[in-house]
Design a protein around this motif. Structure first.
Motif, short mmCIF file in Angstrom:
data_model
loop_
_atom_site.label_atom_id
_atom_site.label_comp_id
_atom_site.label_asym_id
_atom_site.label_seq_id
_atom_site.Cartn_x
_atom_site.Cartn_y
_atom_site.Cartn_z
N LEU A 180 10.82 -18.88 2.52
CA LEU A 180 10.50 -17.96 1.44
C LEU A 180 9.57 -16.89 1.97
N THR A 181 9.90 -15.61 1.72
CA THR A 181 9.10 -14.48 2.20
C THR A 181 8.94 -13.47 1.08
N ALA A 182 7.75 -12.91 0.97
CA ALA A 182 7.51 -11.82 0.02
C ALA A 182 6.68 -10.75 0.72
N ALA A 183 7.03 -9.49 0.48
CA ALA A 183 6.30 -8.37 1.06
C ALA A 183 5.88 -7.43 -0.06
N TYR A 184 4.65 -6.92 0.04
CA TYR A 184 4.09 -6.04 -0.98
C TYR A 184 3.68 -4.75 -0.28
N GLY A 231 6.95 -0.89 -3.27
CA GLY A 231 7.25 -1.96 -4.20
C GLY A 231 7.30 -3.33 -3.54
N GLN A 232 7.69 -4.31 -4.32
CA GLN A 232 7.73 -5.70 -3.87
C GLN A 232 9.13 -6.06 -3.41
N ARG A 233 9.20 -6.77 -2.31
CA ARG A 233 10.48 -7.26 -1.79
C ARG A 233 10.31 -8.73 -1.41
N GLY A 234 11.40 -9.44 -1.32
CA GLY A 234 11.31 -10.83 -0.92
C GLY A 234 12.67 -11.44 -0.66
N THR A 235 12.66 -12.54 0.09
CA THR A 235 13.91 -13.21 0.43
C THR A 235 13.70 -14.71 0.41
#
Length: 321
Positions: free
Chosen positions: A48-52, A56-60
Protein backbone atom coordinates in the motif's frame (compact mmCIF):
# COMPACT_ATOMS: atom_id res chain seq x y z
CA UNK A 1 -13.58 8.51 -14.94
CA UNK A 2 -16.59 6.34 -15.77
CA UNK A 3 -18.17 5.55 -12.38
CA UNK A 4 -18.96 2.03 -13.56
CA UNK A 5 -15.23 1.26 -13.65
CA UNK A 6 -14.58 2.46 -10.10
CA UNK A 7 -13.99 -0.29 -7.56
CA UNK A 8 -15.58 -1.15 -4.24
CA UNK A 9 -12.94 -1.85 -1.59
CA UNK A 10 -14.02 -4.37 1.05
CA UNK A 11 -11.90 -4.52 4.20
CA UNK A 12 -12.50 -7.82 5.98
CA UNK A 13 -11.01 -11.15 6.98
CA UNK A 14 -10.95 -14.18 4.73
CA UNK A 15 -13.59 -16.06 6.78
CA UNK A 16 -16.25 -13.34 6.72
CA UNK A 17 -19.32 -15.11 5.32
CA UNK A 18 -21.45 -12.02 5.96
CA UNK A 19 -19.34 -10.09 3.47
CA UNK A 20 -19.69 -12.94 0.98
CA UNK A 21 -23.47 -12.36 0.81
CA UNK A 22 -22.95 -8.79 -0.40
CA UNK A 23 -20.05 -9.66 -2.69
CA UNK A 24 -22.28 -12.13 -4.52
CA UNK A 25 -24.80 -9.35 -5.17
CA UNK A 26 -22.08 -6.99 -6.43
CA UNK A 27 -20.65 -9.73 -8.66
CA UNK A 28 -24.08 -10.25 -10.19
CA UNK A 29 -24.20 -6.52 -10.96
CA UNK A 30 -20.69 -6.64 -12.45
CA UNK A 31 -19.38 -4.08 -9.97
CA UNK A 32 -15.56 -4.26 -9.63
CA UNK A 33 -14.56 -5.34 -6.10
CA UNK A 34 -11.21 -5.59 -4.33
CA UNK A 35 -11.16 -7.49 -1.04
CA UNK A 36 -8.38 -6.78 1.43
CA UNK A 37 -7.57 -7.81 4.98
CA UNK A 38 -4.92 -5.17 5.74
CA UNK A 39 -3.92 -6.70 9.07
CA UNK A 40 -2.69 -9.86 7.33
CA UNK A 41 -2.50 -9.23 3.57
CA UNK A 42 0.03 -6.41 3.91
CA UNK A 43 2.37 -9.02 5.42
CA UNK A 44 1.57 -11.57 2.74
CA UNK A 45 2.57 -9.94 -0.51
CA UNK A 46 0.18 -6.98 -0.74
CA UNK A 47 1.52 -3.42 -0.58
CA UNK A 48 0.00 0.00 0.00
CA UNK A 49 1.41 3.39 -1.05
CA UNK A 50 0.08 6.93 -0.76
CA UNK A 51 1.67 10.14 -2.02
CA UNK A 52 0.66 13.68 -1.08
CA UNK A 53 1.92 16.30 -3.53
CA UNK A 54 1.01 19.77 -4.73
CA UNK A 55 -1.15 18.32 -7.50
CA UNK A 56 -3.18 16.20 -5.07
CA UNK A 57 -3.27 12.80 -3.42
CA UNK A 58 -2.35 9.59 -5.22
CA UNK A 59 -2.04 6.02 -4.07
CA UNK A 60 -1.81 2.40 -5.11
CA UNK A 61 -2.86 -0.88 -3.56
CA UNK A 62 -1.15 -3.95 -5.01
CA UNK A 63 -2.30 -7.47 -4.26
CA UNK A 64 -1.36 -10.81 -5.78
CA UNK A 65 -4.01 -10.35 -8.46
CA UNK A 66 -4.86 -6.65 -8.68
CA UNK A 67 -3.38 -3.17 -8.83
CA UNK A 68 -5.84 -0.59 -7.59
CA UNK A 69 -5.59 3.16 -8.09
CA UNK A 70 -6.82 4.51 -4.75
CA UNK A 71 -8.39 7.51 -6.47
CA UNK A 72 -10.60 5.04 -8.37
CA UNK A 73 -12.29 3.65 -5.24
CA UNK A 74 -15.99 4.48 -5.26
CA UNK A 75 -16.75 3.10 -1.79
CA UNK A 76 -15.16 1.32 1.16
CA UNK A 77 -17.00 -1.27 3.23
CA UNK A 78 -15.28 -1.57 6.60
CA UNK A 79 -16.49 -5.02 7.65
CA UNK A 80 -14.33 -7.18 9.92
CA UNK A 81 -10.64 -6.73 9.08
CA UNK A 82 -8.12 -8.53 11.29
CA UNK A 83 -6.25 -6.46 13.89
CA UNK A 84 -2.89 -5.04 12.85
CA UNK A 85 -0.42 -7.36 14.58
CA UNK A 86 2.85 -6.80 12.74
CA UNK A 87 4.84 -9.26 10.59
CA UNK A 88 4.76 -12.83 12.01
CA UNK A 89 8.54 -13.15 11.67
CA UNK A 90 9.03 -10.37 14.23
CA UNK A 91 8.40 -10.63 17.95
CA UNK A 92 8.34 -8.54 21.09
CA UNK A 93 8.94 -4.82 20.81
CA UNK A 94 9.72 -4.95 17.08
CA UNK A 95 6.40 -6.57 16.24
CA UNK A 96 4.47 -4.17 18.47
CA UNK A 97 6.21 -1.22 16.80
CA UNK A 98 5.42 -2.52 13.32
CA UNK A 99 1.79 -3.20 14.28
CA UNK A 100 1.36 0.35 15.58
CA UNK A 101 2.93 1.83 12.44
CA UNK A 102 0.58 -0.27 10.29
CA UNK A 103 -2.46 0.79 12.30
CA UNK A 104 -1.68 4.50 12.03
CA UNK A 105 -0.11 4.35 8.56
CA UNK A 106 -2.06 1.82 6.49
CA UNK A 107 -5.17 2.39 8.58
CA UNK A 108 -4.88 6.14 8.03
CA UNK A 109 -4.48 5.75 4.27
CA UNK A 110 -7.49 3.46 3.96
CA UNK A 111 -9.60 5.85 6.03
CA UNK A 112 -8.72 8.85 3.86
CA UNK A 113 -9.44 7.84 0.28
CA UNK A 114 -10.52 10.90 -1.74
CA UNK A 115 -14.09 10.79 -2.96
CA UNK A 116 -14.87 7.36 -1.47
CA UNK A 117 -18.16 6.63 0.33
CA UNK A 118 -17.64 4.70 3.58
CA UNK A 119 -19.96 2.11 5.10
CA UNK A 120 -19.14 3.01 7.86
CA UNK A 121 -16.10 5.21 8.20
CA UNK A 122 -13.77 3.43 10.66
CA UNK A 123 -13.42 6.48 12.87
CA UNK A 124 -17.20 6.85 13.09
CA UNK A 125 -17.47 3.13 13.87
CA UNK A 126 -15.04 3.54 16.75
CA UNK A 127 -16.79 6.59 18.18
CA UNK A 128 -20.14 4.76 18.06
CA UNK A 129 -18.81 1.67 19.87
CA UNK A 130 -18.49 3.33 23.29
CA UNK A 131 -21.42 2.12 25.41
CA UNK A 132 -21.69 5.35 27.47
CA UNK A 133 -21.89 7.37 24.24
CA UNK A 134 -24.53 5.00 22.89
CA UNK A 135 -26.71 5.40 25.97
CA UNK A 136 -26.39 9.19 26.09
CA UNK A 137 -27.10 9.51 22.37
CA UNK A 138 -30.02 7.08 22.53
CA UNK A 139 -31.69 9.17 25.23
CA UNK A 140 -31.07 12.37 23.28
CA UNK A 141 -32.57 10.82 20.13
CA UNK A 142 -35.79 9.77 21.85
CA UNK A 143 -35.30 6.08 22.60
CA UNK A 144 -36.56 4.53 25.83
CA UNK A 145 -33.46 3.42 27.76
CA UNK A 146 -33.57 1.14 30.84
CA UNK A 147 -32.07 2.66 34.02
CA UNK A 148 -28.32 2.02 33.71
CA UNK A 149 -25.29 2.45 35.93
CA UNK A 150 -21.63 2.31 34.88
CA UNK A 151 -19.37 2.28 37.91
CA UNK A 152 -16.27 0.91 39.58
CA UNK A 153 -17.74 1.64 43.02
CA UNK A 154 -19.02 -1.40 44.95
CA UNK A 155 -21.40 0.64 47.10
CA UNK A 156 -22.94 2.37 44.09
CA UNK A 157 -23.42 -0.99 42.36
CA UNK A 158 -25.13 -2.52 45.40
CA UNK A 159 -27.46 0.45 45.86
CA UNK A 160 -28.40 0.39 42.19
CA UNK A 161 -29.17 -3.34 42.28
CA UNK A 162 -31.21 -2.96 45.46
CA UNK A 163 -33.35 -0.32 43.79
CA UNK A 164 -34.37 -2.56 40.86
CA UNK A 165 -37.31 -4.64 42.07
CA UNK A 166 -37.45 -6.47 38.74
CA UNK A 167 -33.78 -7.47 38.82
CA UNK A 168 -30.45 -6.21 37.53
CA UNK A 169 -28.29 -7.46 34.68
CA UNK A 170 -24.58 -7.09 34.00
CA UNK A 171 -23.03 -6.65 30.58
CA UNK A 172 -19.43 -5.76 29.62
CA UNK A 173 -18.80 -2.29 28.22
CA UNK A 174 -16.60 -3.92 25.56
CA UNK A 175 -16.33 -7.48 24.28
CA UNK A 176 -12.73 -8.04 25.28
CA UNK A 177 -11.23 -11.45 24.36
CA UNK A 178 -11.36 -13.59 27.50
CA UNK A 179 -10.00 -17.04 28.32
CA UNK A 180 -10.60 -19.58 31.09
CA UNK A 181 -7.98 -22.33 31.40
CA UNK A 182 -6.67 -21.38 27.96
CA UNK A 183 -10.10 -21.69 26.29
CA UNK A 184 -11.90 -18.68 24.73
CA UNK A 185 -14.99 -17.62 26.66
CA UNK A 186 -17.71 -15.11 25.90
CA UNK A 187 -19.07 -12.90 28.68
CA UNK A 188 -22.83 -13.00 28.14
CA UNK A 189 -25.43 -10.65 29.57
CA UNK A 190 -26.57 -12.19 32.87
CA UNK A 191 -28.63 -11.35 35.91
CA UNK A 192 -26.70 -10.38 39.06
CA UNK A 193 -27.75 -10.13 42.71
CA UNK A 194 -26.47 -8.09 45.63
CA UNK A 195 -24.14 -10.71 47.20
CA UNK A 196 -22.30 -11.08 43.87
CA UNK A 197 -21.37 -7.39 43.88
CA UNK A 198 -18.10 -7.51 45.78
CA UNK A 199 -15.00 -5.33 45.81
CA UNK A 200 -14.09 -6.99 42.49
CA UNK A 201 -16.28 -4.27 40.97
CA UNK A 202 -13.49 -1.79 41.75
CA UNK A 203 -11.15 -3.43 39.23
CA UNK A 204 -12.74 -1.66 36.24
CA UNK A 205 -15.98 0.00 35.13
CA UNK A 206 -18.96 -2.37 35.12
CA UNK A 207 -22.26 -1.78 33.32
CA UNK A 208 -25.40 -2.66 35.29
CA UNK A 209 -28.89 -2.22 33.92
CA UNK A 210 -32.40 -2.68 35.22
CA UNK A 211 -33.76 -5.95 33.85
CA UNK A 212 -36.45 -5.27 31.26
CA UNK A 213 -39.63 -7.39 31.70
CA UNK A 214 -39.52 -8.28 28.03
CA UNK A 215 -41.95 -10.25 25.91
CA UNK A 216 -39.37 -10.66 23.16
CA UNK A 217 -36.27 -9.04 21.65
CA UNK A 218 -35.92 -7.25 18.33
CA UNK A 219 -33.03 -6.51 16.02
CA UNK A 220 -33.37 -3.58 13.65
CA UNK A 221 -30.73 -3.51 10.93
CA UNK A 222 -30.45 -0.04 9.43
CA UNK A 223 -28.87 0.64 6.05
CA UNK A 224 -29.32 4.35 5.47
CA UNK A 225 -33.05 5.00 5.70
CA UNK A 226 -33.96 1.36 5.01
CA UNK A 227 -34.86 -0.58 8.15
CA UNK A 228 -35.14 -4.35 8.50
CA UNK A 229 -36.86 -5.50 11.69
CA UNK A 230 -36.62 -8.99 13.15
CA UNK A 231 -38.49 -10.32 16.18
CA UNK A 232 -36.42 -12.70 18.33
CA UNK A 233 -38.06 -15.19 20.66
CA UNK A 234 -35.55 -16.93 22.92
CA UNK A 235 -35.66 -18.78 26.25
CA UNK A 236 -32.45 -17.02 27.30
CA UNK A 237 -31.86 -13.56 28.76
CA UNK A 238 -29.17 -13.07 26.10
CA UNK A 239 -30.48 -14.58 22.86
CA UNK A 240 -26.95 -14.83 21.45
CA UNK A 241 -26.07 -17.48 24.05
CA UNK A 242 -27.92 -20.31 22.30
CA UNK A 243 -28.94 -19.09 18.88
CA UNK A 244 -30.08 -22.58 17.94
CA UNK A 245 -32.94 -22.15 20.45
CA UNK A 246 -34.21 -18.81 19.23
CA UNK A 247 -36.93 -18.14 16.66
CA UNK A 248 -36.62 -15.16 14.36
CA UNK A 249 -39.32 -13.59 12.19
CA UNK A 250 -39.91 -10.25 10.40
CA UNK A 251 -41.51 -7.42 12.36
CA UNK A 252 -42.56 -3.88 11.48
CA UNK A 253 -40.61 -1.07 13.13
CA UNK A 254 -42.88 1.45 14.89
CA UNK A 255 -42.68 4.96 13.42
CA UNK A 256 -41.33 6.61 16.64
CA UNK A 257 -38.56 3.98 16.81
CA UNK A 258 -37.73 4.47 13.11
CA UNK A 259 -37.51 8.24 13.62
CA UNK A 260 -35.20 7.78 16.61
CA UNK A 261 -33.03 5.40 14.56
CA UNK A 262 -32.62 8.08 11.88
CA UNK A 263 -31.60 10.66 14.48
CA UNK A 264 -29.15 8.21 16.08
CA UNK A 265 -27.46 7.35 12.78
CA UNK A 266 -27.12 11.05 11.96
CA UNK A 267 -25.64 11.81 15.39
CA UNK A 268 -22.85 9.28 14.86
CA UNK A 269 -22.60 9.84 11.07
CA UNK A 270 -23.38 6.18 10.43
CA UNK A 271 -24.76 4.57 7.29
CA UNK A 272 -25.19 1.15 8.92
CA UNK A 273 -26.27 0.15 12.43
CA UNK A 274 -27.53 -3.01 14.14
CA UNK A 275 -29.94 -1.94 16.90
CA UNK A 276 -31.07 -4.26 19.70
CA UNK A 277 -34.27 -3.69 21.69
CA UNK A 278 -36.22 -5.47 24.41
CA UNK A 279 -39.98 -5.19 23.87
CA UNK A 280 -42.33 -5.32 26.87
CA UNK A 281 -45.80 -6.89 27.03
CA UNK A 282 -47.18 -3.38 26.63
CA UNK A 283 -45.32 -2.92 23.35
CA UNK A 284 -42.63 -0.53 24.59
CA UNK A 285 -39.33 -0.83 22.71
CA UNK A 286 -36.45 -0.38 25.15
CA UNK A 287 -33.07 0.47 23.58
CA UNK A 288 -30.25 -1.87 24.61
CA UNK A 289 -27.40 -1.07 22.22
CA UNK A 290 -26.39 -0.35 18.65
CA UNK A 291 -23.48 -2.20 17.10
CA UNK A 292 -22.23 0.02 14.25
CA UNK A 293 -20.74 -3.03 12.55
CA UNK A 294 -23.00 -5.82 13.74
CA UNK A 295 -23.55 -9.22 12.16
CA UNK A 296 -26.81 -9.76 10.27
CA UNK A 297 -26.46 -12.88 8.07
CA UNK A 298 -27.88 -15.09 10.88
CA UNK A 299 -31.37 -13.73 10.23
CA UNK A 300 -33.98 -15.51 8.05
CA UNK A 301 -32.95 -15.72 4.37
CA UNK A 302 -35.55 -13.22 3.16
CA UNK A 303 -34.32 -10.54 5.62
CA UNK A 304 -30.65 -11.37 4.97
CA UNK A 305 -31.13 -11.10 1.22
CA UNK A 306 -32.80 -7.69 1.48
CA UNK A 307 -30.05 -6.39 3.77
CA UNK A 308 -27.37 -7.65 1.36
CA UNK A 309 -29.02 -5.83 -1.54
CA UNK A 310 -29.41 -2.64 0.50
CA UNK A 311 -25.70 -2.63 1.42
CA UNK A 312 -24.77 -3.42 -2.19
CA UNK A 313 -26.86 -0.42 -3.27
CA UNK A 314 -24.92 1.85 -0.93
CA UNK A 315 -21.57 0.50 -2.09
CA UNK A 316 -22.51 0.72 -5.73
CA UNK A 317 -23.50 4.33 -5.31
CA UNK A 318 -27.28 4.22 -5.12
CA UNK A 319 -27.62 6.56 -2.17
CA UNK A 320 -28.40 10.21 -1.53
CA UNK A 321 -25.49 11.14 0.74
Amino acid sequence: MDDRSRSVLVLTNVSDVTADAVLRVLAGRRVPVVRLDPGTDLHGGASLTAAYRADGQRGTLRTSSRELDLTAVRSVWVRRPSPYQGPPDLDGQDRRFAAAQAFWGAGGILASLPGAHYVNHPWDNRAAEYKPAQLATAQHCGFRVPPTLITDDEREAREFAAGNAGGTVYKPVWHTPHEVDGQPRTVWVREVRGPELTEAVTACPHLFQAKVPKAFDTRVTAVGDRLFGARIDSPDLDWRYRQDRMRCSPIDVPVPVAEAVARYLAAFRLTFGAFDFAVTDGGTWQFLECNPNGQWAWQPPDITDRIAHAIADRLEGNHDT
